[in-house]
Enzyme design. Structure first.
Site, short mmCIF file in Angstrom:
data_model
loop_
_atom_site.label_atom_id
_atom_site.label_comp_id
_atom_site.label_asym_id
_atom_site.label_seq_id
_atom_site.Cartn_x
_atom_site.Cartn_y
_atom_site.Cartn_z
N SER A 230 22.89 36.96 51.99
CA SER A 230 23.50 35.00 51.82
C SER A 230 24.62 35.58 51.24
CB SER A 230 22.73 34.59 50.41
OG SER A 230 21.14 34.98 50.67
N LEU B 233 24.61 39.41 38.44
CA LEU B 233 24.00 39.99 38.77
C LEU B 233 24.33 39.29 40.72
CD1 LEU B 233 23.88 42.71 40.23
CD2 LEU B 233 21.21 42.54 39.11
N HIS C 195 25.36 38.99 50.28
CA HIS C 195 24.22 40.36 49.10
C HIS C 195 22.86 40.31 50.37
CE1 HIS C 195 21.64 41.99 46.56
NE2 HIS C 195 20.74 41.11 46.76
N ASN D 169 31.18 37.63 47.84
CA ASN D 169 30.31 38.02 47.87
C ASN D 169 29.21 37.51 48.98
OD1 ASN D 169 28.77 40.79 47.55
ND2 ASN D 169 27.56 39.24 45.90
N LEU E 157 30.96 42.30 38.00
CA LEU E 157 32.36 41.87 37.45
C LEU E 157 31.85 41.45 36.28
CD1 LEU E 157 33.76 40.98 41.25
CD2 LEU E 157 33.97 43.06 39.40
N ASN F 183 31.16 45.43 56.41
CA ASN F 183 31.49 43.73 56.32
C ASN F 183 32.44 44.15 56.51
OD1 ASN F 183 29.36 42.30 56.24
ND2 ASN F 183 28.65 44.25 54.66
#
Ligand code: GAR
Length: 215
Positions: A138, A146, A111, A109, A95, A15
């Protein structure tokens, strides 16, 4: 000034490569200026070095507390500038608010599931086991949960009857490589933002996440 992107990785880094390639091709008007890994042997670091991108490693094992790791991660990122966007591209560490609040609004992010379905690991196996007809990826702003935070977009792919975990993973990954740069471009140049946990596009609140179909 061209916006600067820091990419956080833990492994392969495909990615991160698609983000970097989109920058080189001009479909993402930005530059990947820093790649940070929490594992010293992440394969993605080799790609970054070969393409003259500054790299750093912050090995999470060296920190007893998550908050200490996050503090060092912040220091490492800021030592090399003040990125406009921080992309979690296969970064497999949760995090703490120390980090997420520091970069609030510029931390995103990707996922490999249609969130809120299947946060965490083994998403493709879980989709197959559930008999899902649709699966995908997503992209979301990041909070301390999470794979959590305000959802920007879903990239949907079909699940075929003949699919194995690896064939499905490959289809989803291909979608990820298209979706992530597209959303990064929207955030940097297309008026997409997160305000009070709401996704706004040119000041209009989106009533649902953006949807893209891939096959
Ligand atoms: C990607 O599928 C990404 O969505 C996933 O890890 C893979 C990394 O691949 N991320 C997560 O599962 C985050 N919870 P890559 O290193 O080749 O980009």
């Amino acid at each position: 000034m061209i916006p600067e992107i820091t990419v956080l990785i833990s492994g392969r880094g495909s990615n991160m490569q698609s983000i970097h390639q989109a920058c080189l091709h001009g479909t993402l008007k930005a530059a990947v200026t820093h790649v940070v890994s929490n594992t010293i042997d992440a394969a993605g670091l080799d790609y970054a070095k070969q393409h003259d991108i500054h790299t750093s490693v912050v090995p999470h094992q060296e920190f007893e507390k998550r908050s200490d790791f996050d503090t060092e991660l912040i220091r490492t990122i800021q030592q090399h500038g003040n990125p406009d966007l921080i992309l979690l591209a296969g970064f497999m560490r949760r995090l703490t608010p120390i980090f997420t609040t520091k970069f609030d609004g510029r931390l995103i992010n990707i996922h490999p599931s249609l969130l809120p379905k299947y946060p965490g690991l083994d998403t493709h196996a879980r989709a197959l086991k559930s008999g899902d007809k649709w699966h995908g990826c997503s992209v979301h702003f990041v909070n301390e949960a999470l794979d959590g935070g305000p959802l920007i977009a879903r990239g949907i792919v079909p699940v075929l009857e003949t699919d194995t975990e690896s064939s499905l993973a490959a289809r989803v990954l291909k979608a990820e490589h298209q979706l992530f740069p597209q959303i990064a471009q929207l955030v940097l140049h297309g008026g997409l933002a997160c305000l009070d946990s709401h996704i706004k596009l040119n000041d209009t609140t989106l009533s649902s996440p953006l949807v893209y179909y891939y096959n």
